[in-house]
Design an enzyme around this catalytic site. Structure first.
Site, short mmCIF file in Angstrom:
data_model
loop_
_atom_site.label_atom_id
_atom_site.label_comp_id
_atom_site.label_asym_id
_atom_site.label_seq_id
_atom_site.Cartn_x
_atom_site.Cartn_y
_atom_site.Cartn_z
N ASP A 90 36.90 39.02 39.31
CA ASP A 90 38.01 39.47 38.48
C ASP A 90 38.95 38.33 38.12
O ASP A 90 40.13 38.55 37.82
CB ASP A 90 38.80 40.58 39.18
CG ASP A 90 38.04 41.90 39.19
OD1 ASP A 90 36.89 41.95 38.71
OD2 ASP A 90 38.60 42.90 39.70
N HIS A 139 39.34 43.74 46.90
CA HIS A 139 39.66 45.03 46.27
C HIS A 139 38.52 46.03 46.49
O HIS A 139 37.34 45.68 46.42
CB HIS A 139 39.94 44.85 44.78
CG HIS A 139 41.29 44.24 44.52
ND1 HIS A 139 41.63 43.67 43.31
CD2 HIS A 139 42.39 44.11 45.31
CE1 HIS A 139 42.88 43.23 43.37
NE2 HIS A 139 43.36 43.49 44.57
N ASP A 159 37.15 48.34 44.79
CA ASP A 159 36.11 48.57 43.79
C ASP A 159 35.07 47.45 43.78
O ASP A 159 34.12 47.49 42.98
CB ASP A 159 36.72 48.76 42.39
CG ASP A 159 37.50 47.56 41.89
OD1 ASP A 159 38.13 46.87 42.72
OD2 ASP A 159 37.50 47.31 40.67
N HIS A 160 35.23 46.47 44.67
CA HIS A 160 34.23 45.41 44.87
C HIS A 160 33.64 45.43 46.28
O HIS A 160 32.64 44.76 46.53
CB HIS A 160 34.84 44.04 44.58
CG HIS A 160 35.24 43.86 43.15
ND1 HIS A 160 34.53 43.09 42.26
CD2 HIS A 160 36.28 44.38 42.44
CE1 HIS A 160 35.10 43.14 41.08
NE2 HIS A 160 36.17 43.91 41.17
N HIS A 162 44.27 36.51 41.02
CA HIS A 162 44.08 37.97 41.04
C HIS A 162 44.34 38.47 42.45
O HIS A 162 45.11 39.42 42.66
CB HIS A 162 42.66 38.28 40.58
CG HIS A 162 42.33 39.74 40.52
ND1 HIS A 162 42.90 40.59 39.58
CD2 HIS A 162 41.49 40.50 41.26
CE1 HIS A 162 42.42 41.81 39.75
NE2 HIS A 162 41.57 41.78 40.77
N HIS A 170 36.16 39.25 46.28
CA HIS A 170 37.53 39.49 46.75
C HIS A 170 37.62 40.88 47.38
O HIS A 170 36.67 41.66 47.31
CB HIS A 170 38.54 39.31 45.63
CG HIS A 170 38.43 40.29 44.50
ND1 HIS A 170 37.36 40.33 43.63
CD2 HIS A 170 39.26 41.29 44.08
CE1 HIS A 170 37.54 41.28 42.74
NE2 HIS A 170 38.68 41.87 42.99
N HIS A 211 33.81 43.37 35.50
CA HIS A 211 34.13 44.58 34.75
C HIS A 211 33.69 44.46 33.29
O HIS A 211 33.60 43.36 32.74
CB HIS A 211 35.64 44.84 34.77
CG HIS A 211 36.17 45.23 36.11
ND1 HIS A 211 36.25 46.54 36.53
CD2 HIS A 211 36.65 44.48 37.13
CE1 HIS A 211 36.77 46.57 37.75
NE2 HIS A 211 37.03 45.33 38.13
#
Length: 256
Positions: A134, A59, A61-62, A115, A57, A172
């Site tokens: 996530d 975001h 942090d990915h 999400h 996805h 995570h």
């Protein structure tokens, strides 16, 4: 093909990247790119070169490491077609209808919105592995940022329908916090008590709590257990639809 070598790589504060290596062909892939530096170091240490990157996805942090990795390795980047305009460097957008494989290992794409609206999950059926990003965490699930509770429940249900022995890698390391919350939702769950103790010990030793399995999550993860009578009774929701019970659990976790 033989078994994949799997490296669970901690990145940033609590993210994971998963590196996959096919020893027979020498091909290497990564699931998500939280940190280019961490991924490049892990590959260099093993003498591997990144041949493909799969994104769950949009975001950051990915996706934050995509452009640096692409500039260095020149590999293709696969991710959700629905989020193509939000993922830098994406070269192939995919949906549940897409046919994918890595080094001869088939990959099924599950569309798991909630999400984010375009979130996807990668399932390797021949290897018994699923990468849930996530959407599903060990003893938890992702926050619902872009979808709604019913959508998220339907996404989790797709993952829960996979074979019980399937190994789950998520995005995570949240399991310890999730375990403590889960015990407030279903404290009488003996399997959950055992799992929570294992998680405490693993984290105290600095070890990851992944992979988990579909079977273990079905037995212990309250977000997959809205049909549990004790959970429904504790929430005052006996007989309520599963997605509504799930929604209430998610609301409580948001406040925890």
């Amino acid at each position: 093909m033989g078994a994949l070598d799997i490296v669970l790589l901690p990145c940033l504060t609590d993210n994971y990247c998963v590196i996959l290596h096919e020893p027979e062909t020498g091909e290497t892939a990564a699931i998500d790119a939280p940190s280019a530096a961490a991924i490049k170091a892990a590959l260099a240490e093993r003498g591997w070169r990144l041949n493909h990157l799969y994104i769950t996805h949009h975001h950051t942090d990915h996706t934050g490491g995509i452009e640096e990795l692409k500039a260095f390795y020149g590999m293709p980047v696969t991710g959700p077609e629905a989020e193509a305009d939000r993922i830098p460097g994406l070269t192939q957008g995919v949906t549940a209808k897409s046919e994918l494989s890595f080094a001869g290992h088939p990959i099924q794409v599950l569309e798991t919105p909630g999400h984010t609206l375009g979130h996807i999950t990668y399932y390797f059926p021949n290897d018994g592995i699923v990468f849930t990003g996530d959407t599903l965490f060990s003893l938890g699930c992702g926050k619902i940022f872009e979808g709604d509770p019913r959508m998220m429940w339907e996404s989790l249900s797709k993952i829960a329908a996979l074979p019980g022995e399937t190994n789950i890698y998520c995005g995570h390391e949240y399991t310890l916090n999730n375990a403590r919350f889960a015990l407030t939702i279903e404290p009488e769950n003996e399997a959950l008590k055992v799992r929570a103790a294992e998680v405490e010990a693993l984290r105290a030793s600095g070890k990851p709590t992944l992979p988990t399995t579909i079977g273990l999550e079905m037995a212990t993860n309250p977000f997959l257990r809205p049909q549990s009578r004790p959970i429904q009774a504790r929430l005052g929701m006996l007989g309520a639809p599963d997605w509504e019970v799930f929604s209430r659990i998610r609301q409580l976790k948001n406040k925890a």
